[in-house]
Design an enzyme around this catalytic site. Structure first.
Site, short mmCIF file in Angstrom:
data_model
loop_
_atom_site.label_atom_id
_atom_site.label_comp_id
_atom_site.label_asym_id
_atom_site.label_seq_id
_atom_site.Cartn_x
_atom_site.Cartn_y
_atom_site.Cartn_z
N ARG A 1 0.84 -1.20 0.00
CA ARG A 1 0.00 0.00 0.00
C ARG A 1 0.88 1.26 0.00
NH1 ARG A 1 -3.83 -3.37 2.98
NH2 ARG A 1 -2.74 -3.15 4.96
N ASP B 1 -6.03 -6.97 -6.69
CA ASP B 1 -5.71 -7.77 -5.50
C ASP B 1 -6.89 -8.70 -5.20
OD1 ASP B 1 -4.48 -8.72 -3.21
OD2 ASP B 1 -5.21 -7.07 -1.95
N PHE C 1 -11.05 -5.09 -6.54
CA PHE C 1 -11.09 -5.91 -5.32
C PHE C 1 -10.61 -5.05 -4.14
CE2 PHE C 1 -9.98 -8.62 -8.95
CZ PHE C 1 -11.02 -9.54 -8.97
N CYS D 1 -2.63 -14.22 -3.95
CA CYS D 1 -2.37 -14.75 -2.59
C CYS D 1 -2.72 -16.23 -2.53
CB CYS D 1 -3.16 -13.96 -1.56
SG CYS D 1 -4.94 -14.00 -1.81
N ASP E 1 -15.59 -3.39 -5.58
CA ASP E 1 -15.66 -4.64 -4.82
C ASP E 1 -17.09 -5.17 -4.91
OD1 ASP E 1 -13.60 -5.95 -2.57
OD2 ASP E 1 -15.70 -6.53 -2.29
N SER E 2 -17.24 -6.49 -4.78
CA SER E 2 -18.58 -7.07 -4.86
C SER E 2 -19.29 -7.08 -3.50
CB SER E 2 -18.49 -8.51 -5.39
OG SER E 2 -17.66 -9.26 -4.56
N1 SAH Z 1 -7.00 -5.08 -1.60
C1 SAH Z 1 -7.67 -5.31 -0.35
C2 SAH Z 1 -7.91 -6.79 -0.09
C3 SAH Z 1 -8.71 -7.53 -1.14
S1 SAH Z 1 -9.45 -9.00 -0.57
C4 SAH Z 1 -6.88 -4.66 0.79
O1 SAH Z 1 -5.69 -4.34 0.63
O2 SAH Z 1 -7.46 -4.48 1.85
C5 SAH Z 1 -10.41 -9.51 -1.92
C6 SAH Z 1 -11.68 -8.73 -2.13
O3 SAH Z 1 -12.27 -9.19 -3.34
C7 SAH Z 1 -12.77 -8.92 -1.08
O4 SAH Z 1 -13.12 -7.67 -0.56
C8 SAH Z 1 -13.99 -9.53 -1.83
O5 SAH Z 1 -15.22 -8.99 -1.40
C9 SAH Z 1 -13.70 -9.11 -3.23
N2 SAH Z 1 -14.23 -9.94 -4.32
C10 SAH Z 1 -14.22 -11.29 -4.44
N3 SAH Z 1 -14.66 -11.66 -5.65
C11 SAH Z 1 -14.98 -10.52 -6.33
C12 SAH Z 1 -15.46 -10.23 -7.64
N4 SAH Z 1 -15.69 -11.21 -8.50
N5 SAH Z 1 -15.64 -8.95 -7.98
C13 SAH Z 1 -15.39 -7.96 -7.10
N6 SAH Z 1 -14.90 -8.15 -5.87
C14 SAH Z 1 -14.71 -9.42 -5.48
#
Ligand code: SAH
Length: 395
Positions: free
Chosen positions: A211, A299, A227, A339, A249-250
């Site tokens: 970050r 991510d 995400f 990850c 995000d979803s």
């Molecule tokens: N980048 C963030 C962590 C991401 S975790 C950080 O640094 O805090 C992964 C995220 O992807 C979760 O919030 C989950 O809700 C989201 N997610 C999972 N599948 C998804 C999709 N198909 N479209 C959008 N978001 C999604």
């Protein structure tokens, strides 16, 4: 003490100090151990190699507590390990910039199946193996003593618990307090962590340094944070001078907290748009609208927790990376992460290479990312190296 005896020629892994003993390597078990019980690990020749926790339900049938047969696995053992783990974090430079840290990173801290994150004065613990579960009370006591934290919230609701034959367990194991919005600070940015209902233990501490990197790269760029969860990268990009951030995000719950996080910082809310959408579809929508970005962060969640899901995961990684590369302006940057334990760094790089070639763009790796130092990787446990990332420059 009860003992498990390894098959002839199947002791190499233990001798290399790898902490996992798979069911296929075991010749026989002397005694009838309960799940979580401490056992001697013996070679076929009868030599004692280690002390390990038995796990009757798991393919990982035992996890090593100690390779020194002279050690006793008791309350004092855990007190010592947890003291060492907390001292390691206290010595990290990051401890001067945040009050949120991973204190215990499982096998890499010599404590298989135990994860503990600290969010200011609240600890969040995950007991993910039969052995960790067996020593739960001793571990909780030792954690309070090592940290002075009165409140320990248990998030033993990860799917891997089922593989260990353990039911999911969530709630305060010690103390009690409001834990829907634990306030933390990271490099001067404020976040609220929902340790009760958030993903994993509530916040992705492993991305802390990345970050910061995004913050340093964001100046003057239009950013897509795909995400985005509770907005970690988005807020970092805004703080770094991004002209605008689109955060996708979803999860509606995650976006609610992302908006709250934005409000707790002196950042210009008009420069960020939150979108509740599926990234796979949303990237296509952005393409169809002719949008382009100077910096994209990808991510995603763990598409392949284990090697069995690798093929589907590879397709998913390729799809989002291909679309992201198409959405990048020339001179734009893509910070792309995986990850997934089941996807190696080499495989991830080749997936991204395939995406670039299919997208018809020229791209170069200019940096590599990993998890922050409070997520150490023990050299005898390469599986601990789960987070990998590439910074790609579209030329
Ligand atoms: N980048 C963030 C962590 C991401 S975790 C950080 O640094 O805090 C992964 C995220 O992807 C979760 O919030 C989950 O809700 C989201 N997610 C999972 N599948 C998804 C999709 N198909 N479209 C959008 N978001 C999604």
């Amino acid at each position: 003490m009860k003992a498990l005896v390894l098959k002839g020629g199947r002791d190499k892994s233990v001798k290399r100090l790898h902490p996992w003993i798979f069911s296929g390597a075991i010749e026989r078990v002397d005694g009838n151990p309960e799940s979580g019980e401490t056992m001697l690990v013996k070679s076929a020749e009868g030599k004692i190699l280690a002390l390990a926790a038995w796990s009757s339900a798991s393919q990982i049938r035992a996890r090593v507590w100690s390779f020194d047969p002279g050690v006793t696995i008791n309350k004092e053992f855990f007190e010592k390990k947890l003291k060492a783990a907390t001292a390691l974090r206290a010595a990290l430079p990051a401890s001067r910039h945040t009050n949120a840290m991973r204190l215990v990173h499982g096998e890499s801290d010599g404590l298989p199946g135990l994860v503990v994150d600290r969010y200011d004065d609240v600890l969040v613990a995950q007991f993910l193996s039969a052995g960790a579960e067996h020593w739960r009370e001793a571990i909780l006591d030792a954690l309070s003593a090592a940290t002075g934290c009165a409140a320990i919230y248990e998030r033993s609701d990860a799917e891997v618990r089922a593989l260990e034959g353990l039911v999911s367990k969530v709630g305060f194991a010690r103390g009690n307090r409001q834990a829907k919005r634990c306030p933390i600070a990271e490099h001067g940015l404020n976040f609220r962590v929902d340790v009760e209902a958030g993903q994993k233990t509530g916040f992705f501490l492993d991305q802390r340094d990345n970050r910061q990197r995004i913050r340093a790269l964001a100046e003057g760029r239009e950013v897509l944070d795909a995400f985005c969860y509770t907005g970690g990268f988005s807020l970092a990009a805004l703080a770094g001078g991004a002209t605008h951030v689109t955060a996708v995000d979803s999860s509606a719950e995650a976006l609610d907290i992302a908006r709250e996080n934005l409000a707790t910082n002196p950042l210009d809310a008009s420069r960020i748009a939150f979108e509740k959408a599926d990234v796979f579809a949303y990237q296509r929508l952005l393409r169809d609208r002719g949008r382009s970005f100077g910096l994209i962060v990808l991510d995603p969640p763990k598409f392949a927790p284990t090697a069995a899901q690798v093929n589907n995961a590879a397709r998913a990684y390729k799809d989002i990376n291909l679309m992201a590369l198409k959405l990048l302006k020339p001179g734009g940057l893509l910070a792309t992460f995986s990850c997934s334990g089941g996807v190696s760094a080499e495989l991830f790089q080749s997936i991204v290479a395939g995406a670039a070639s299919d997208a018809g763009v020229d791209a170069k790796i200019i940096e590599r990312f990993a998890a922050a130092a409070d997520h150490p990787v023990a050299l005898n446990f390469p599986e601990g190296d789960y987070l990998k990332g590439l910074l790609i420059l579209r030329t």
